[in-house]
Design a protein around this motif. Structure first.
Motif: not given
Length: 287
Positions: A2-7
């Motif tokens: 997800n986006r949080k993990e990528r950030v």
């Protein structure tokens, strides 16, 4: 992912490479040491001809990436290439122009350089990334010489760089202090990412063990074993996925389990030694 993990991945990667770059520029370079790896070779090139360390590190990694693309896979190569590109930019254009260098006691420079470089790499490795360089060289060599443990290959490559630093800096202390910096770097990386263990044993209880097993086999290149078990409370038959892995693969396996089944029952135990296929041979063990 997800986006949080990528950030979070991007944050840890940038922060880690930034800290590592400070350690190299502010402490290791002024101490005239080259504590192993491709960056150590780049430091010696800068000492001899003044070439930027980040640029030379990137340049020397290009042939390694070309080989790893074919031998180690596209995903590993692209991740490593991105880390090296980012590291080169941070070191040459952010840290070097703006950060001061330490010109005091050489031993202090060696210690702080090793600690900061290790802390930076530890943050990068904790998210499952690689910076290519020495690691990729050793992985490629192990394909040719599978009987030699990866740890011994890393020691051999770093040892050659340290020996060369004595000749380049015309100072035997360059090699001695380089060993100290490399020791500090390794210990800090281990403390951040792995602890002091030599490996991990994973026990995974999940309704999606087959999917987890396929990801581990395909992405981590580690074997796994499905064990038959019975739940003590429900008396229902279950399957337990057993997997042994080296310390550098902990973050990657943990992420796979989290992505496939966040509700999985996941046990990680520390093991002092792992012997057998894919690890150190039983015949090589000196018990």
């Amino acid at each position: 992912m997800n986006r949080k993990e990528r950030v979070l991945d991007l944050f840890f990667e940038i922060a880690g490479l930034f800290i590592m770059s400070i350690g190299i520029h502010s402490f290791i370079v002024p101490a005239n040491i080259a504590p192993g790896g491709v960056s150590g070779i780049a430091i010696m090139i800068q000492y001899l001809w003044g070439a930027p360390i980040g640029f030379m590190t990137l340049l020397m990694n290009i042939p390694i990436f070309l080989l790893s693309w074919k031998r180690l896979g596209k995903k590993y190569t692209l991740q490593s290439l991105g880390a090296v590109l980012l590291s080169s930019v941070i070191l040459d254009y952010v840290v070097t122009p703006w950060f001061p260098v330490y010109t005091g006691e050489r031993l202090l420079g060696t210690l702080y350089g090793g600690i900061l470089a290790g802390a930076g790499l530890g943050l990068v490795f904790s998210r499952g990334f690689s910076t290519g360089g020495t690691d990729a060289i050793c992985f490629l060599l192990q394909l040719k010489f599978p009987q030699i443990p990866i740890g011994k290959m890393l020691m051999l490559v770093d040892g050659l760089v340290l020996a060369s630093s004595v000749l380049v800096f015309h100072n035997i202390e360059a090699g001695l202090f380089g060993v100290v910096a490399l020791f500090c770097q390794t210990k800090v990386i281990d403390s951040i990412v792995y602890g002091s263990e030599h490996g991990q044993m994973f026990f995974i209880v999940s309704e999606k063990n087959m999917a987890i097993k396929d990801r581990i086999l395909g992405e981590v290149d580690r074997g796994a074993t499905l064990l038959k078990a019975v739940g003590a409370y429900t008396m229902e038959e279950k399957e337990v996925l057993l997997c042994a892995a080296s310390k550098s693969q902990f973050a990657q396996i943990k992420r796979i389990v989290k992505e496939i089944d966040p509700d999985a029952f996941f046990i990680v135990t520390e093991v002092s030694q792992i012997l057998g296929e894919g690890f150190k041979s039983v015949m090589d063990d000196t018990l």
